[in-house]
Structures are given as structure tokens and as C-alpha cells.
Design a protein around this motif. Structure first.
Motif, PDB file in Angstrom:
ATOM      1  N   THR A 240     -32.304 153.110  57.189  1.00 24.58           N
ATOM      2  CA  THR A 240     -31.898 153.534  55.840  1.00 24.58           C
ATOM      3  C   THR A 240     -33.114 153.875  54.989  1.00 24.58           C
ATOM      4  O   THR A 240     -33.135 154.907  54.287  1.00 24.58           O
ATOM      5  CB  THR A 240     -31.072 152.422  55.187  1.00 24.58           C
ATOM      6  OG1 THR A 240     -29.923 152.148  56.010  1.00 24.58           O
ATOM      7  CG2 THR A 240     -30.600 152.838  53.814  1.00 24.58           C
ATOM      8  N   VAL A 255     -24.994 156.162  51.555  1.00 23.18           N
ATOM      9  CA  VAL A 255     -24.325 154.876  51.358  1.00 23.18           C
ATOM     10  C   VAL A 255     -24.224 154.189  52.712  1.00 23.18           C
ATOM     11  O   VAL A 255     -23.813 154.795  53.698  1.00 23.18           O
ATOM     12  CB  VAL A 255     -22.923 155.069  50.757  1.00 23.18           C
ATOM     13  CG1 VAL A 255     -22.226 153.710  50.598  1.00 23.18           C
ATOM     14  CG2 VAL A 255     -23.010 155.775  49.415  1.00 23.18           C
ATOM     15  N   VAL A 256     -24.595 152.915  52.757  1.00 21.75           N
ATOM     16  CA  VAL A 256     -24.433 152.083  53.949  1.00 21.75           C
ATOM     17  C   VAL A 256     -23.331 151.077  53.651  1.00 21.75           C
ATOM     18  O   VAL A 256     -23.492 150.184  52.819  1.00 21.75           O
ATOM     19  CB  VAL A 256     -25.740 151.358  54.318  1.00 21.75           C
ATOM     20  CG1 VAL A 256     -25.536 150.510  55.574  1.00 21.75           C
ATOM     21  CG2 VAL A 256     -26.866 152.367  54.545  1.00 21.75           C
ATOM     22  N   ALA A 257     -22.192 151.248  54.306  1.00 20.49           N
ATOM     23  CA  ALA A 257     -21.026 150.392  54.032  1.00 20.49           C
ATOM     24  C   ALA A 257     -20.914 149.338  55.119  1.00 20.49           C
ATOM     25  O   ALA A 257     -21.112 149.621  56.305  1.00 20.49           O
ATOM     26  CB  ALA A 257     -19.748 151.233  53.960  1.00 20.49           C
ATOM     27  N   GLY A 258     -20.594 148.129  54.714  1.00 22.42           N
ATOM     28  CA  GLY A 258     -20.338 147.057  55.675  1.00 22.42           C
ATOM     29  C   GLY A 258     -21.564 146.472  56.303  1.00 22.42           C
ATOM     30  O   GLY A 258     -21.482 145.831  57.362  1.00 22.42           O
ATOM     31  N   SER A 259     -22.732 146.669  55.701  1.00 19.87           N
ATOM     32  CA  SER A 259     -23.952 146.118  56.312  1.00 19.87           C
ATOM     33  C   SER A 259     -23.991 144.597  56.240  1.00 19.87           C
ATOM     34  O   SER A 259     -24.656 143.948  57.042  1.00 19.87           O
ATOM     35  CB  SER A 259     -25.180 146.709  55.609  1.00 19.87           C
ATOM     36  OG  SER A 259     -25.149 146.382  54.217  1.00 19.87           O
ATOM     37  N   ASP A 260     -23.279 144.007  55.246  1.00 16.61           N
ATOM     38  CA  ASP A 260     -23.287 142.543  55.129  1.00 16.61           C
ATOM     39  C   ASP A 260     -22.531 141.881  56.264  1.00 16.61           C
ATOM     40  O   ASP A 260     -22.794 140.717  56.592  1.00 16.61           O
ATOM     41  CB  ASP A 260     -22.670 142.136  53.782  1.00 16.61           C
ATOM     42  CG  ASP A 260     -23.495 142.661  52.602  1.00 16.61           C
ATOM     43  OD1 ASP A 260     -24.707 142.892  52.810  1.00 16.61           O
ATOM     44  OD2 ASP A 260     -22.910 142.851  51.525  1.00 16.61           O
ATOM     45  N   SER A 261     -21.574 142.601  56.870  1.00 14.12           N
ATOM     46  CA  SER A 261     -20.762 141.988  57.946  1.00 14.12           C
ATOM     47  C   SER A 261     -21.371 142.182  59.326  1.00 14.12           C
ATOM     48  O   SER A 261     -20.780 141.775  60.326  1.00 14.12           O
ATOM     49  CB  SER A 261     -19.352 142.596  57.925  1.00 14.12           C
ATOM     50  OG  SER A 261     -19.416 143.995  58.150  1.00 14.12           O
TER      51      SER A 261
END
Length: 285
Positions: A240, A255-261
Motif C-alpha cells: 500500500t 482504499v484497503v478494506a478488511g486489513s484488520d481481519s
């Protein structure tokens, strides 16, 4: 005579004619007898000669039939035999021309056709030899080109290996000194950010060098996976940070979605995963 029909007056054979004679007061029966021998001998001889002549004529007719049949059929048999030998592979065989009739015209036509077929066969054989020679030359050139390409690949691999070694030496110094400078407490936040950027760029440059070596390994069919535990979220963040600048330059929202999971630790080849993500996202940008 009327009652007995006697014909043999002696041992000889007779021709007999009986005629009544009743004239001038006479009542006679005139019998004329002529021996058969003077008349039958020429008749028998004539019959003998006739049979002999008939036999001679029959033999002569058979002989003439056989000779005439041989004369008529000999060209046909010769043409048939020449055709059979020609079809069996004796291409030098030709039909003899005995006379200028329909069979002679047919024989000449067969000979002309045989000559044309031989010319075609010779031409075809010449073309096949020429084509075979060309193919052999092409194969030789292909083998030579393959050897040259193999030598070029080996040379390229050696060059890449040497260049990667030459590039890694100064790059290791850059990364080492950047890490040492990051540990300096007297640096300002701005300078720390600059050092972080230099360090990340150096790591990315090291990755590119490894990518070049991986390409060389793929070409030499020596590619292998280096499976080890790595932090997946950290790799996504690194990709990123590298590509967000390009997206911002084109005014694209990154946008980076769901990186926390994402799982923190996974098993695999971190370098090749990073290459895949860089290629896919870089192409998208």
C-alpha cells in the motif's frame, strides 16, 4: 426277278436295270447288268481325295487362325504386359509399337503417358531431395540458434548474478546506515520520515533485485518457492505504501478494506506474494 430281286449274278457287284418289252408280239423282260467296279473305283478315289483335301484345308485353316490370332493379339498382349510391369514399379518399361493401327496408337499413348509420369516422379524426387536438404539446413540453423540462445541465457544468468551481487553490496550499506540513523535520538520527526522512506525504497530495490534473479531462475527452470512464516498485514501495508503515491498522482482513491481481519502470521513465499500484488494493483492503477 420280280419275286427274288436277284442282283448278284456272280461275286462281283453290278448295276442292274430291268425293263419290260412287249412289242411285236414279244413279252420280254430286258435286264441290263453293268459291273460296279469301273464306276465305283474313281468314286472312291474322289472321296479319298476329297477327305484328304478337307483335312489339309482344316489343318491349314487352324494354322492360319493361330497365326492370324497371334499377329492380332501380340500387340495387345505386349501392351498388357508393359502396363503390368510399369504398375509394378518398372518405370523404364515401354510398349512396343508393331503397326500403325488402333493398338499402335494406344501403345504410343501409353509410352507418352509413361514418359510424363517418369518426368513427374523425377521432378518430385528432386523437389523432395531439395526440400530435405533445406529442412536439414533449417534444423542445423535451429540447433545452432538453440545453442546460441542457451549460451546467451547462461551469459545473461551469469551477468544477472554478478550484477545482483554488485548491487546488493552498496544497497546493504544503504540499508545498514539507514537503520543506524533511525536509532539516533537526535533526529527530528521529518528526518525520521525521510529515513523511513529511504529504508523502504532500499528494501523495495532489494526486492526488485530478487525479482530479477527469480526471472532468471524461471528461464533456466530453476524456480522454487521459499515457504516461511510472515506477517500478511505487514506485506499488505508495504504494498500500500509503495503504490499509494502512484494512485494519488493520478487522483485515484486507494482504499484497503478488511486489513484488520487479515491473519498476522501465514505460511508462504512473502516475496512472490508481494510481486503478485504489486503487478495486479500496479496494472489496475
Amino acid at each position: 426277278w420280280k419275286n427274288q430281286q436277284i442282283r448278284n449274278f456272280s461275286t462281283r457287284q453290278w448295276f442292274i436295270r430291268v425293263q419290260p418289252y412287249e412289242k411285236m408280239g414279244l413279252n420280254w423282260l430286258i435286264i441290263a447288268a453293268v459291273p460296279q467296279e469301273p464306276y465305283m473305283a474313281p468314286l472312291r478315289q474322289g472321296i479319298y481325295y476329297s477327305l484328304l483335301i478337307t483335312f489339309v484345308v482344316l489343318v491349314l485353316a487352324i494354322f492360319l487362325y493361330v497365326k492370324s490370332t497371334d499377329i492380332v493379339l501380340k500387340p495387345i498382349r505386349n501392351l498388357i504386359q508393359a502396363t503390368e510391369r510399369f504398375t509394378a514399379g518398372e518405370f523404364a518399361e515401354r510398349a512396343a509399337v508393331f503397326r500403325e493401327d488402333e493398338i499402335g496408337i494406344l501403345s504410343r499413348a501409353f509410352n507418352k503417358m509413361a514418359d510424363e509420369i517418369c518426368q513427374l516422379i523425377n521432378s518430385l524426387e528432386g523437389k523432395i531431395k531439395k526440400r530435405t536438404s533445406e529442412l536439414e539446413q533449417m534444423n542445423q540453423l535451429a540447433r545452432q540458434a538453440q545453442l546460441e540462445a542457451q549460451e546467451a541465457n547462461e551469459t545473461k544468468g551469469a551477468f544477472l548474478a554478478n550484477m545482483s551481487h554488485e548491487l546488493r553490496t552498496p544497497l546493504s550499506a544503504i540499508l545498514g546506515y539507514s537503520e543506524l540513523l533511525q536509532g539516533d535520538a537526535g533526529l527530528s520527526k521529518r528526518n525520521r520520515d525521510y529515513l523511513a522512506t529511504i529504508h523502504r525504497s532500499g528494501l523495495h530495490m532489494l526486492t526488485l533485485i530478487n525479482d530479477v534473479l527469480d526471472i532468471a531462475k524461471i528461464e533456466s527452470k530453476k524456480m522454487s518457492l521459499a515457504c516461511a512464516a510472515f506477517d500478511l498485514a505487514e506485506q499488505v501495508d508495504a504494498v500500500t505504501n509503495m503504490l499509494k503515491v502512484r494512485a494519488d498522482a493520478k487522483q485515484l482513491e486507494f482504499v484497503v478494506a478488511g486489513s484488520d481481519s487479515l491473519p498476522r502470521a501465514v505460511q508462504g513465499d512473502a516475496t512472490k506474494l508481494r510481486i503478485v500484488l504489486l503487478n495486479l494493483i500496479g496494472n489496475a492503477i
